[in-house]
Design a protein around this motif. Structure first.
Motif, PDB file in Angstrom:
ATOM      1  N   ASP A 226       0.449  -0.848  -0.037  1.00  0.00           N
ATOM      2  CA  ASP A 226       0.221  -0.004   0.565  1.00  0.00           C
ATOM      3  C   ASP A 226       0.760   1.388  -0.257  1.00  0.00           C
ATOM      4  N   TYR A 227       0.579   2.232  -0.198  1.00  0.00           N
ATOM      5  CA  TYR A 227       1.176   3.658  -0.282  1.00  0.00           C
ATOM      6  C   TYR A 227       1.165   3.962   1.243  1.00  0.00           C
ATOM      7  N   PHE A 228       2.180   4.983   1.558  1.00  0.00           N
ATOM      8  CA  PHE A 228       2.789   5.364   3.080  1.00  0.00           C
ATOM      9  C   PHE A 228       1.482   5.928   3.191  1.00  0.00           C
ATOM     10  N   ARG A 229       0.905   6.047   4.370  1.00  0.00           N
ATOM     11  CA  ARG A 229      -0.369   6.552   4.885  1.00  0.00           C
ATOM     12  C   ARG A 229      -0.258   6.705   6.186  1.00  0.00           C
ATOM     13  N   GLU A 230       1.084   7.005   6.969  1.00  0.00           N
ATOM     14  CA  GLU A 230       1.171   6.983   8.359  1.00  0.00           C
ATOM     15  C   GLU A 230       1.463   8.380   8.263  1.00  0.00           C
ATOM     16  N   ASP A 231       1.198   9.605   7.758  1.00  0.00           N
ATOM     17  CA  ASP A 231       1.304  11.155   8.196  1.00  0.00           C
ATOM     18  C   ASP A 231       0.117  11.842   7.769  1.00  0.00           C
ATOM     19  N   VAL A 232      -0.604  11.840   8.466  1.00  0.00           N
ATOM     20  CA  VAL A 232      -2.052  12.709   7.726  1.00  0.00           C
ATOM     21  C   VAL A 232      -1.765  14.328   7.725  1.00  0.00           C
ATOM     22  N   SER A 233      -0.957  14.641   7.803  1.00  0.00           N
ATOM     23  CA  SER A 233      -0.681  16.192   8.092  1.00  0.00           C
ATOM     24  C   SER A 233      -0.278  16.712   6.859  1.00  0.00           C
TER      25      SER A 233
END
Length: 268
Positions: A226-233
């Motif tokens: 999956d894509y990198f999703r860990e930082d939503v800022s």
């Protein structure tokens, strides 16, 4: 607050929905967001308030270009004179092709042909010879791997990690529904974290909601595929960097500082 979601076929359609006053928030990607900022179709303007995912992260999936297992296309230089599948030209996904082609000395305007087709039809199109290679999003890249397709290149080969997709709000909605918009943004950040920590629990209901095969979702969502999703800022520096690349690739017309069009205050 009450939240109602609706599906659109592409980010530009999301922009149109916002412009018509039928949505408070829409998912946009690099080029669609830049165009919406420049063309100002949404009354009152727009602000990106949360990142959905990053592309080209070294530890996660980046858009991949695949060819058939028996194809003579195994590296970017082999794409000269070929037909290339893309969901739509003039998009951030199309830019991945253009960046790589230019780097290996292939003119994307005259030395390849882009064939527009919906992503779900890509695997069959490659197998049938409708085009020679196709670019896959994370959701469907499992098909390419399952069919032993050859990975010709991926976005990590041409880009540093960058925020690709964003949750963008109408400024009028931010002004008129500020408490609800803040609550939504906080819930979005909570949901991303909850999904990451309770992955097995959320796969079945998510697959049901989006009408996807559970195995397909389980095969990529919140994994290394999956894509990198860990930082939503919103990372303004990274956003400005990729937008400058889009200018250099002729996907958007002018440089600007996107700090004016982003905010992290609703995530607080």
């Amino acid at each position: 607050y009450e939240c109602e979601s609706s599906g659109v076929s592409s980010p530009p359609d999301g922009v149109s929905t916002m412009a018509a006053g039928d949505a408070d928030i829409a998912l946009m990607t690099t080029v669609s967001f830049a165009n919406a900022v420049e063309e100002q179709p949404v009354p009152g303007g727009i602000t990106a308030i949360a990142t959905d995912f990053w592309d080209a992260h070294p530890d996660y999936y980046g858009f991949g270009i695949y060819s058939a297992p028996d194809s003579d296309i195994t590296e970017p230089e082999d794409l000269r004179g070929k037909q290339l599948g893309v969901n739509a030209t003039g998009t951030g996904i199309h830019a991945v092709y253009v960046k790589q082609l230019r780097e290996v000395g292939i003119d994307p305007e005259s030395e390849v042909e882009f064939v527009e087709l919906g992503f779900p039809a890509f695997t069959q199109a490659i197998q049938d010879g409708r085009f020679d290679a196709g670019i896959y999003p994370a959701l469907l890249a499992g098909q390419a791997r399952a069919n032993d397709f050859t990975l010709v290149f991926r976005s990590q080969d041409v880009f540093d990690p960058y925020p690709f997709a964003y949750n963008v709000a109408s400024n009028n909605s931010l002004d008129e529904k500020s408490d609800a918009m803040s609550a939504w943004a906080e819930d979005f950040a909570f949901l991303v974290d909850y999904c990451r920590n309770n992955r097995d629990e959320i796969i079945p209901p998510a697959a049901s909601h989006f009408e996807l095969p559970e195995a397909a979702l389980d095969g990529y969502f919140l994994t290394e595929y999956d894509y990198f999703r860990e930082d939503v800022s919103m990372d303004v520096e990274a956003l400005n960097t990729i937008m400058e690349e889009m200018v250099e690739l002729d996907f958007i017309s002018e440089s600007r500082d996107y700090a004016e069009f982003t905010s992290n205050e609703y995530l607080q």
